[in-house]
Design an enzyme around this catalytic site. Structure first.
Site, PDB file in Angstrom:
ATOM      1  N   GLY A   1      -5.133  -7.324   3.890  1.00 15.61           N
ATOM      2  CA  GLY A   1      -4.605  -6.352   4.847  1.00 15.61           C
ATOM      3  C   GLY A   1      -5.276  -5.011   4.689  1.00 15.61           C
ATOM      4  O   GLY A   1      -4.640  -3.957   4.810  1.00 15.61           O
TER       5      GLY A   1
ATOM      6  N   SER B   1      -7.590  -3.525   6.531  1.00 14.43           N
ATOM      7  CA  SER B   1      -8.265  -2.956   7.706  1.00 14.43           C
ATOM      8  C   SER B   1      -7.602  -1.692   8.234  1.00 14.43           C
ATOM      9  O   SER B   1      -8.155  -1.006   9.098  1.00 14.43           O
ATOM     10  CB  SER B   1      -8.333  -4.001   8.832  1.00 14.43           C
ATOM     11  N   SER B   2      -6.413  -1.363   7.736  1.00 15.09           N
ATOM     12  CA  SER B   2      -5.710  -0.163   8.219  1.00 15.09           C
ATOM     13  C   SER B   2      -4.665   0.278   7.199  1.00 15.09           C
ATOM     14  O   SER B   2      -4.392  -0.423   6.214  1.00 15.09           O
ATOM     15  CB  SER B   2      -5.023  -0.453   9.564  1.00 15.09           C
ATOM     16  N   GLY B   3      -4.073   1.444   7.450  1.00 15.93           N
ATOM     17  CA  GLY B   3      -2.960   1.930   6.653  1.00 15.93           C
ATOM     18  C   GLY B   3      -3.223   2.021   5.162  1.00 15.93           C
ATOM     19  O   GLY B   3      -4.291   2.480   4.716  1.00 15.93           O
TER      20      GLY B   3
ATOM     21  N   SER C   1       4.855  -3.962  -2.844  1.00 17.66           N
ATOM     22  CA  SER C   1       6.238  -4.324  -2.545  1.00 17.66           C
ATOM     23  C   SER C   1       6.838  -3.220  -1.668  1.00 17.66           C
ATOM     24  O   SER C   1       6.167  -2.692  -0.796  1.00 17.66           O
ATOM     25  CB  SER C   1       7.014  -4.513  -3.851  1.00 17.66           C
TER      26      SER C   1
ATOM     27  N   TYR D   1      13.109  -8.606   5.517  1.00 18.28           N
ATOM     28  CA  TYR D   1      12.014  -7.821   4.947  1.00 18.28           C
ATOM     29  C   TYR D   1      12.370  -7.443   3.512  1.00 18.28           C
ATOM     30  O   TYR D   1      11.566  -7.623   2.592  1.00 18.28           O
ATOM     31  CB  TYR D   1      11.767  -6.563   5.777  1.00 18.28           C
ATOM     32  N   SER D   2      13.589  -6.945   3.309  1.00 18.76           N
ATOM     33  CA  SER D   2      14.031  -6.580   1.966  1.00 18.76           C
ATOM     34  C   SER D   2      13.993  -7.785   1.035  1.00 18.76           C
ATOM     35  O   SER D   2      13.545  -7.690  -0.113  1.00 18.76           O
ATOM     36  CB  SER D   2      15.457  -6.000   2.012  1.00 18.76           C
TER      37      SER D   2
ATOM     38  N   SER E   1      12.151 -10.475   1.272  1.00 20.41           N
ATOM     39  CA  SER E   1      10.775 -10.896   0.970  1.00 20.41           C
ATOM     40  C   SER E   1      10.150 -10.008  -0.099  1.00 20.41           C
ATOM     41  O   SER E   1       9.409 -10.481  -0.965  1.00 20.41           O
ATOM     42  CB  SER E   1       9.918 -10.891   2.240  1.00 20.41           C
ATOM     43  N   LYS E   2      10.462  -8.719  -0.056  1.00 21.03           N
ATOM     44  CA  LYS E   2       9.905  -7.804  -1.056  1.00 21.03           C
ATOM     45  C   LYS E   2      10.620  -7.936  -2.404  1.00 21.03           C
ATOM     46  O   LYS E   2       9.999  -7.746  -3.460  1.00 21.03           O
ATOM     47  CB  LYS E   2       9.985  -6.366  -0.543  1.00 21.03           C
TER      48      LYS E   2
ATOM     49  N   THR F   1       2.231   4.886   8.793  1.00 15.12           N
ATOM     50  CA  THR F   1       1.125   3.983   9.118  1.00 15.12           C
ATOM     51  C   THR F   1       1.446   3.242  10.412  1.00 15.12           C
ATOM     52  O   THR F   1       2.512   3.429  11.014  1.00 15.12           O
ATOM     53  CB  THR F   1       0.919   2.928   8.006  1.00 15.12           C
TER      54      THR F   1
END
Length: 262
Positions: free
Chosen positions: A8, A10-12, A125, A139-140, A142-143, A174
């Site tokens: 990942g 390519s950005s941010g 994370s 999301y939480s 998964s992290k 971002t």
């Protein structure tokens, strides 16, 4: 010359991290689905949810460089919505990228790092791991899974001089915010709290830290002799994590609820 792979990138946060490593003399490869070569940063097409794609990308880097010293697992995205109205397909997609993508890339990296006699894996994370955010539960989760994986792998790989750690950013400005896959299903049942909660989070993100702030911490961890297993960036976020360790979990969760689900 030491070699680093950033997923990942390519950005941010990923791009800022790739640039920082390149500036410091590393051979840098960014793995993503839509990136391109960017100065000293070399791009390789890769989908972290596709094991064969990951295998081929890592093999290509090793073919070109003959070594792999650092892996930064940064690829990820977010979904939002009420748990009861989030399909299992959406939830599984979240984990495929954010968690199993980390597993797949780490598995590939370990074999190459062992040939070097060691290396470092840094997982990106989130503060949403120790402080679970309502309407962003998956999301939480998964992290949180990434944090657990990080700690377990750190112990498993210690005999091979492979260090594993994670950085937990708070709000960062971002393109991640715009890319979030949002569902407002059931918001009328929740009296509009769902959309209000996500809007609060997006406002905080767009007024958050610059990606370079996280990149500097990632670089520091990746080059440290003995990196801290889990690191938070920013005084206010470090304070929140420390507070969460002191206060009863009921109190901590209620505070989060007041901020994001009132």
């Amino acid at each position: 010359m030491k070699t680093v792979i950033i997923t990942g990138g390519s950005s941010g946060i990923g791009l800022a991290t790739a640039g920082l490593f390149a500036e410091n003399g590393f051979s840098v490869y960014e793995l993503s689905r839509s990136g391109k070569d960017n100065g000293a940063i070399k791009h390789i097409d890769c989908d972290v949810t596709d094991e064969e794609s990951v295998r081929a990308a890592f093999a290509r880097v090793f073919e070109l460089e003959g070594r792999l010293d650092i892996l930064v697992n940064n690829a990820g995205f977010g979904i939002s919505g009420a748990v009861e109205f989030t399909s299992l397909e959406q939830a599984k997609k979240q984990f495929e990228v954010n968690f199993f993508g980390v597993v797949s890339c780490s598995d590939e990296a370990v074999g190459y790092m062992r040939k070097n006699g060691g290396g470092t894996i840094v997982n990106v994370s989130s503060l949403a791991a120790p402080l679970s955010i309502p309407f962003q539960a998956f999301y939480s989760a998964s992290k949180s899974a990434v944090n657990s994986l990080t700690l377990a792998m750190a112990n498993e790989l210690r005999p091979f001089n492979i260090k594993v750690c994670a950085v937990m950013p708070g709000d960062v400005k971002t393109g991640f915010t715009a890319a979030r896959e949002k569902s407002t299903d059931g918001d009328e049942i929740y009296s509009g709290i769902l959309q209000k909660s996500v809007s609060t989070m997006e406002h905080d993100e767009q007024n958050g830290m610059a990606p370079i702030s996280i990149a500097k911490t990632i670089y520091k961890l990746a080059t440290a002799k003995n990196p801290k297993p889990l690191s938070t960036v920013g005084f206010q976020y470090k304070f929140l994590v420390s507070l969460a360790k002191i206060l009863p979990i009921r109190a901590v969760n209620r505070i989060i609820g007041i901020i994001y689900a009132k």
